[in-house]
Design a protein around this motif. Sequence first.
Motif, PDB file in Angstrom:
ATOM      1  N   PHE A   1       0.836  -1.194   0.000  1.00 31.47           N
ATOM      2  CA  PHE A   1       0.000   0.000   0.000  1.00 31.47           C
ATOM      3  C   PHE A   1       0.878   1.253   0.000  1.00 31.47           C
ATOM      4  CE2 PHE A   1      -2.461   3.390   1.888  1.00 31.47           C
ATOM      5  CZ  PHE A   1      -3.699   3.263   1.275  1.00 31.47           C
ATOM      6  N   GLU A   2       1.858   1.278   0.872  1.00 32.73           N
ATOM      7  CA  GLU A   2       2.710   2.456   1.035  1.00 32.73           C
ATOM      8  C   GLU A   2       3.522   2.744  -0.232  1.00 32.73           C
ATOM      9  OE1 GLU A   2       2.411  -0.131   3.177  1.00 32.73           O
ATOM     10  OE2 GLU A   2       1.314   0.918   4.783  1.00 32.73           O
ATOM     11  N   THR A   3       4.022   1.689  -0.873  1.00 32.46           N
ATOM     12  CA  THR A   3       4.791   1.860  -2.101  1.00 32.46           C
ATOM     13  C   THR A   3       3.915   2.418  -3.219  1.00 32.46           C
ATOM     14  OG1 THR A   3       6.292   0.063  -1.495  1.00 32.46           O
ATOM     15  CG2 THR A   3       6.194   0.656  -3.842  1.00 32.46           C
ATOM     16  N   ILE A   4       2.713   1.890  -3.356  1.00 40.42           N
ATOM     17  CA  ILE A   4       1.806   2.356  -4.415  1.00 40.42           C
ATOM     18  C   ILE A   4       1.346   3.782  -4.128  1.00 40.42           C
ATOM     19  CG2 ILE A   4      -0.365   1.937  -5.630  1.00 40.42           C
ATOM     20  CD1 ILE A   4       2.009  -0.124  -6.145  1.00 40.42           C
ATOM     21  N   GLU A   5       1.049   4.088  -2.875  1.00 35.55           N
ATOM     22  CA  GLU A   5       0.654   5.456  -2.520  1.00 35.55           C
ATOM     23  C   GLU A   5       1.775   6.440  -2.894  1.00 35.55           C
ATOM     24  OE1 GLU A   5      -0.767   8.135   1.312  1.00 35.55           O
ATOM     25  OE2 GLU A   5       0.109   6.163   1.667  1.00 35.55           O
ATOM     26  N   ALA A   6       3.012   6.091  -2.568  1.00 36.68           N
ATOM     27  CA  ALA A   6       4.148   6.958  -2.907  1.00 36.68           C
ATOM     28  C   ALA A   6       4.281   7.112  -4.425  1.00 36.68           C
ATOM     29  CB  ALA A   6       5.434   6.394  -2.307  1.00 36.68           C
ATOM     30  N   LYS A   7       4.045   6.040  -5.165  1.00 35.96           N
ATOM     31  CA  LYS A   7       4.128   6.104  -6.630  1.00 35.96           C
ATOM     32  C   LYS A   7       3.030   7.020  -7.182  1.00 35.96           C
ATOM     33  CE  LYS A   7       4.757   3.413 -10.768  1.00 35.96           C
ATOM     34  NZ  LYS A   7       4.966   2.112 -11.363  1.00 35.96           N
TER      35      LYS A   7
ATOM     36  N   ASP B   1     -12.921  -1.662  12.147  1.00 39.22           N
ATOM     37  CA  ASP B   1     -11.721  -2.077  11.426  1.00 39.22           C
ATOM     38  C   ASP B   1     -12.048  -2.064   9.934  1.00 39.22           C
ATOM     39  OD1 ASP B   1     -10.086  -2.523  13.691  1.00 39.22           O
ATOM     40  OD2 ASP B   1     -11.072  -4.451  14.022  1.00 39.22           O
ATOM     41  N   PHE B   2     -11.261  -1.310   9.185  1.00 41.15           N
ATOM     42  CA  PHE B   2     -11.489  -1.149   7.757  1.00 41.15           C
ATOM     43  C   PHE B   2     -10.171  -1.345   7.035  1.00 41.15           C
ATOM     44  CE2 PHE B   2     -12.630   1.438   3.928  1.00 41.15           C
ATOM     45  CZ  PHE B   2     -13.829   0.814   3.612  1.00 41.15           C
ATOM     46  N   LYS B   3     -10.249  -1.717   5.774  1.00 43.07           N
ATOM     47  CA  LYS B   3      -9.048  -1.922   4.958  1.00 43.07           C
ATOM     48  C   LYS B   3      -8.279  -0.610   4.788  1.00 43.07           C
ATOM     49  CE  LYS B   3     -11.799  -1.261   0.809  1.00 43.07           C
ATOM     50  NZ  LYS B   3     -12.329  -1.912  -0.380  1.00 43.07           N
ATOM     51  N   LYS B   4      -7.052  -0.713   4.324  1.00 46.88           N
ATOM     52  CA  LYS B   4      -6.266   0.478   4.018  1.00 46.88           C
ATOM     53  C   LYS B   4      -6.949   1.197   2.859  1.00 46.88           C
ATOM     54  CE  LYS B   4      -1.870  -1.349   5.583  1.00 46.88           C
ATOM     55  NZ  LYS B   4      -0.504  -1.735   5.218  1.00 46.88           N
ATOM     56  N   TYR B   5      -7.288   2.462   3.079  1.00 48.59           N
ATOM     57  CA  TYR B   5      -8.066   3.228   2.104  1.00 48.59           C
ATOM     58  C   TYR B   5      -7.777   4.708   2.351  1.00 48.59           C
ATOM     59  CZ  TYR B   5     -12.321   4.479  -0.596  1.00 48.59           C
ATOM     60  OH  TYR B   5     -13.223   4.962  -1.517  1.00 48.59           O
TER      61      TYR B   5
ATOM     62  N   ILE C   1      -8.226   7.777  -5.116  1.00 41.69           N
ATOM     63  CA  ILE C   1      -8.389   6.780  -4.054  1.00 41.69           C
ATOM     64  C   ILE C   1      -7.305   5.726  -4.202  1.00 41.69           C
ATOM     65  CG2 ILE C   1      -9.864   4.959  -3.115  1.00 41.69           C
ATOM     66  CD1 ILE C   1     -12.250   6.549  -4.247  1.00 41.69           C
ATOM     67  N   VAL C   2      -6.674   5.390  -3.084  1.00 44.81           N
ATOM     68  CA  VAL C   2      -5.739   4.275  -3.017  1.00 44.81           C
ATOM     69  C   VAL C   2      -6.321   3.327  -1.975  1.00 44.81           C
ATOM     70  CG1 VAL C   2      -3.354   3.543  -2.572  1.00 44.81           C
ATOM     71  CG2 VAL C   2      -3.801   5.827  -3.522  1.00 44.81           C
ATOM     72  N   GLN C   3      -6.678   2.106  -2.399  1.00 44.39           N
ATOM     73  CA  GLN C   3      -7.285   1.166  -1.462  1.00 44.39           C
ATOM     74  C   GLN C   3      -6.730  -0.238  -1.651  1.00 44.39           C
ATOM     75  OE1 GLN C   3     -11.459   0.026  -1.981  1.00 44.39           O
ATOM     76  NE2 GLN C   3     -11.466   1.125  -3.939  1.00 44.39           N
ATOM     77  N   GLU C   4      -6.580  -0.922  -0.522  1.00 43.35           N
ATOM     78  CA  GLU C   4      -6.100  -2.297  -0.547  1.00 43.35           C
ATOM     79  C   GLU C   4      -7.293  -3.214  -0.771  1.00 43.35           C
ATOM     80  OE1 GLU C   4      -2.753  -4.347   2.032  1.00 43.35           O
ATOM     81  OE2 GLU C   4      -4.612  -4.144   3.181  1.00 43.35           O
ATOM     82  N   THR C   5      -7.283  -3.941  -1.896  1.00 44.88           N
ATOM     83  CA  THR C   5      -8.398  -4.844  -2.193  1.00 44.88           C
ATOM     84  C   THR C   5      -8.156  -6.237  -1.643  1.00 44.88           C
ATOM     85  OG1 THR C   5      -7.450  -5.287  -4.382  1.00 44.88           O
ATOM     86  CG2 THR C   5      -9.138  -3.558  -4.237  1.00 44.88           C
ATOM     87  N   SER C   6      -6.894  -6.596  -1.480  1.00 40.07           N
ATOM     88  CA  SER C   6      -6.471  -7.837  -0.826  1.00 40.07           C
ATOM     89  C   SER C   6      -4.984  -7.659  -0.527  1.00 40.07           C
ATOM     90  CB  SER C   6      -6.737  -9.054  -1.719  1.00 40.07           C
ATOM     91  OG  SER C   6      -5.991  -8.990  -2.906  1.00 40.07           O
ATOM     92  N   PRO C   7      -4.391  -8.539   0.275  1.00 41.87           N
ATOM     93  CA  PRO C   7      -2.964  -8.352   0.570  1.00 41.87           C
ATOM     94  C   PRO C   7      -2.137  -8.251  -0.722  1.00 41.87           C
ATOM     95  CG  PRO C   7      -3.896 -10.034   1.996  1.00 41.87           C
ATOM     96  CD  PRO C   7      -4.960  -9.687   0.973  1.00 41.87           C
ATOM     97  N   ASN C   8      -1.353  -7.188  -0.807  1.00 39.35           N
ATOM     98  CA  ASN C   8      -0.462  -6.947  -1.944  1.00 39.35           C
ATOM     99  C   ASN C   8      -1.197  -6.594  -3.236  1.00 39.35           C
ATOM    100  OD1 ASN C   8       2.352  -6.693  -2.376  1.00 39.35           O
ATOM    101  ND2 ASN C   8       2.324  -8.520  -3.659  1.00 39.35           N
ATOM    102  N   SER C   9      -2.485  -6.301  -3.159  1.00 38.66           N
ATOM    103  CA  SER C   9      -3.268  -5.886  -4.319  1.00 38.66           C
ATOM    104  C   SER C   9      -3.909  -4.535  -4.011  1.00 38.66           C
ATOM    105  CB  SER C   9      -4.338  -6.929  -4.646  1.00 38.66           C
ATOM    106  OG  SER C   9      -5.058  -6.544  -5.802  1.00 38.66           O
ATOM    107  N   ILE C  10      -3.540  -3.538  -4.787  1.00 41.24           N
ATOM    108  CA  ILE C  10      -3.967  -2.166  -4.522  1.00 41.24           C
ATOM    109  C   ILE C  10      -4.728  -1.626  -5.729  1.00 41.24           C
ATOM    110  CG2 ILE C  10      -3.207   0.159  -3.872  1.00 41.24           C
ATOM    111  CD1 ILE C  10      -2.450  -2.096  -1.836  1.00 41.24           C
ATOM    112  N   GLU C  11      -5.893  -1.053  -5.463  1.00 36.84           N
ATOM    113  CA  GLU C  11      -6.651  -0.386  -6.521  1.00 36.84           C
ATOM    114  C   GLU C  11      -6.438   1.116  -6.390  1.00 36.84           C
ATOM    115  OE1 GLU C  11     -11.067  -0.132  -8.564  1.00 36.84           O
ATOM    116  OE2 GLU C  11     -10.887  -1.051  -6.590  1.00 36.84           O
TER     117      GLU C  11
END
Length: 132
Positions: free
Chosen positions: A13-19, A48-52, A82-92
Amino acid sequence: MNYYFSTITKGSFETIEAKVISLLKAEGFGVLTEINMQQTLKNKMNIDFKKYKILGACNPLFAYKALQVENKIGSMLPCNIIVQETSPNSIEVSAVNPMVTMQAVKNEKLNEVAKTVSIKLKNIIENINNEN
């Protein structure tokens, strides 16, 4: 026409957000606001909510041009990404499509600005999966 552009990519998540932030900067945008929905929902409602995250991006030149032809357009700014984690290591990653949202304003003078900003945001989404 869809009201957003979107892609799914692999990575933390953090890598994709930075990108995303880097790609925004390359297109002349800065991030003015950041809403961490995971943290907000936990703090305010103990949910508790996903990374979003919602990133409020602004390109000052195009914001200025839009404000010159429609002084209430600030109610529709900044452009949300929007940057959201859809599953571990999968970011939309999704971005608003200004061509669609500006149709509600019904000001023909906004079309060129909206078209240019739409192209820039679509480029960002399309470049998420490029290696850099």
